[in-house]
Design a protein around this motif. Structure first.
Motif, short mmCIF file in Angstrom:
data_model
loop_
_atom_site.label_atom_id
_atom_site.label_comp_id
_atom_site.label_asym_id
_atom_site.label_seq_id
_atom_site.Cartn_x
_atom_site.Cartn_y
_atom_site.Cartn_z
N GLU A 1 5.90 3.45 -79.24
CA GLU A 1 5.09 2.87 -80.31
C GLU A 1 3.66 3.38 -80.27
OE1 GLU A 1 5.29 -1.34 -80.43
OE2 GLU A 1 7.43 -1.41 -80.86
N LYS A 2 3.20 3.78 -79.09
CA LYS A 2 1.86 4.34 -78.96
C LYS A 2 1.87 5.87 -79.05
CE LYS A 2 0.30 0.53 -76.01
NZ LYS A 2 -0.19 0.14 -74.67
N LEU A 3 2.92 6.48 -78.46
CA LEU A 3 2.95 7.93 -78.39
C LEU A 3 3.32 8.60 -79.71
CD1 LEU A 3 2.82 10.50 -76.63
CD2 LEU A 3 5.27 10.19 -76.20
N LEU A 4 4.38 8.13 -80.36
CA LEU A 4 4.91 8.87 -81.50
C LEU A 4 3.94 8.98 -82.67
CD1 LEU A 4 8.66 7.78 -81.55
CD2 LEU A 4 7.57 9.69 -80.37
N PRO A 5 3.19 7.93 -83.02
CA PRO A 5 2.23 8.12 -84.11
C PRO A 5 1.15 9.16 -83.79
CG PRO A 5 2.59 5.78 -83.69
CD PRO A 5 3.22 6.53 -82.57
N THR A 6 0.73 9.22 -82.52
CA THR A 6 -0.31 10.19 -82.17
C THR A 6 0.24 11.61 -82.15
OG1 THR A 6 0.06 9.82 -79.80
CG2 THR A 6 -1.64 8.50 -80.86
N VAL A 7 1.49 11.79 -81.70
CA VAL A 7 2.11 13.12 -81.76
C VAL A 7 2.25 13.54 -83.22
CG1 VAL A 7 4.22 14.42 -81.33
CG2 VAL A 7 3.34 12.89 -79.57
N ARG A 8 2.79 12.66 -84.04
CA ARG A 8 3.00 12.98 -85.46
C ARG A 8 1.69 13.35 -86.14
NH1 ARG A 8 3.26 14.45 -89.69
NH2 ARG A 8 4.51 13.88 -91.49
N GLY A 9 0.61 12.68 -85.77
CA GLY A 9 -0.67 12.94 -86.41
C GLY A 9 -1.30 14.26 -86.03
N ARG A 10 -0.90 14.85 -84.91
CA ARG A 10 -1.51 16.10 -84.47
C ARG A 10 -0.66 17.32 -84.78
NH1 ARG A 10 -5.64 15.10 -85.57
NH2 ARG A 10 -6.05 17.26 -85.03
N LEU A 11 0.61 17.13 -85.13
CA LEU A 11 1.47 18.27 -85.44
C LEU A 11 1.19 18.81 -86.84
CD1 LEU A 11 4.95 17.16 -84.06
CD2 LEU A 11 3.70 19.22 -83.38
N GLY B 1 -5.24 11.12 -79.23
CA GLY B 1 -6.10 10.31 -80.08
C GLY B 1 -7.51 10.85 -80.22
N GLU B 2 -7.91 11.69 -79.28
CA GLU B 2 -9.29 12.19 -79.27
C GLU B 2 -9.43 13.62 -79.78
OE1 GLU B 2 -10.35 11.76 -75.21
OE2 GLU B 2 -10.38 9.57 -75.26
N THR B 3 -8.39 14.43 -79.63
CA THR B 3 -8.50 15.84 -79.98
C THR B 3 -8.45 16.05 -81.49
OG1 THR B 3 -7.59 18.05 -79.58
CG2 THR B 3 -6.01 16.27 -79.87
N ASP B 4 -9.03 17.17 -81.94
CA ASP B 4 -8.87 17.56 -83.34
C ASP B 4 -7.97 18.78 -83.46
OD1 ASP B 4 -10.51 19.47 -82.24
OD2 ASP B 4 -12.14 19.24 -83.68
N GLU B 5 -7.28 19.13 -82.35
CA GLU B 5 -6.35 20.25 -82.37
C GLU B 5 -5.21 19.98 -83.36
OE1 GLU B 5 -6.31 23.09 -80.79
OE2 GLU B 5 -7.47 22.91 -78.95
N LYS B 6 -4.81 21.02 -84.08
CA LYS B 6 -3.58 20.98 -84.85
C LYS B 6 -2.55 21.78 -84.07
CE LYS B 6 -3.72 18.41 -88.51
NZ LYS B 6 -2.75 17.30 -88.67
#
Length: 227
Positions: free
Chosen positions: A136-146, A114-119
């Motif tokens: 429910e918490k993990l998958l949206p954040t993983v999807r957003g950084r890939l 949630g904090e990183t700007d890494e792609k």
């Protein structure tokens, strides 16, 4: 290593780190690093599951003592490992910290994502944080950084029939002490595919890898999807 404080109690995972043996110096092929999705040595697929292009950026959720992470670094990737346990990370740092490409951070998975700007080109977890974090918490954040087309893959024990969703997982201590309890999320293979689709992942699949022959061996569930 990051100075970030984890958002979860580390006692259980420090206890687990003390119980878990270190990875062998070499595997059956004589290699000093290797990738293993299952809990059995020299068994199952390897890093090819992640389908990495050269010099990829890869994140491991719950890297433990860093054996899989180190292998990716030797293949020329930038390998970032997260864990909440200082004991686990100390073991990883001692054995692999000087290896070019390895980055170790003490931080909880959802907080980092949630904090990183890494792609990221791939995110993976081997019996790690993807099993012990609310999807429910993990998958949206993983999807957003890939990156588009990036791989998310994780493995853990298959669910016990009829025991799905959030379950209690016990880490034993001495006979005089009660076990430590952590939460894990268990689903059947088809249900994992549905959940990943709900959060925008594509090409999702889940398969059970049969355990090697032997008494009291447990299979491994391997889940794979793309952003």
């Amino acid at each position: 290593m990051s100075e970030s404080e984890p958002m979860v109690d580390t006692a259980a995972w420090n206890t687990y780190a003390q119980q878990k043996p270190d990875r062998r110096p070499t595997n059956a092929a004589g290699e000093t690093t290797w990738f293993n999705w299952t809990q059995y040595p020299d068994h199952g697929p390897g890093a090819e599951v992640l389908d990495l292009a050269p010099a990829s950026v890869v994140l491991e959720l719950g890297c433990g003592k860093g054996g899989n992470l180190a292998h990716l670094a030797t293949l020329g990737h930038r390998a970032i490992g997260l864990d909440v346990s200082p004991a686990q990370l100390a073991g990883a740092q001692e054995r692999w910290g000087a290896l070019p490409g390895v980055e170790l951070r003490q931080v909880e998975a959802v907080a980092f994502l949630g904090e990183t700007d890494e792609k990221l080109d791939a995110v993976f977890s081997v019996f790690g944080a993807a099993w012990f974090t609310d999807p429910e918490k993990l998958l949206p954040t993983v999807r957003g950084r890939l990156r588009p087309g990036g791989v998310f893959a994780f493995s853990h024990r298959p669910a016990i029939e009829g025991c799905y969703g959030c379950q209690a997982s016990y880490i034993n201590r001495s006979e005089e002490e009660d076990p430590l309890v952590v939460k894990r999320w268990d689903y059947e293979a088809d249900r994992w595919v549905e959940i990943l689709g709900k959060y925008g992942f594509t090409d999702a699949s889940a398969e059970v890898l049969p355990a090697p022959p032997g008494p009291r061996k447990i299979d491994t569930l391997l889940v794979h999807a793309r952003a």
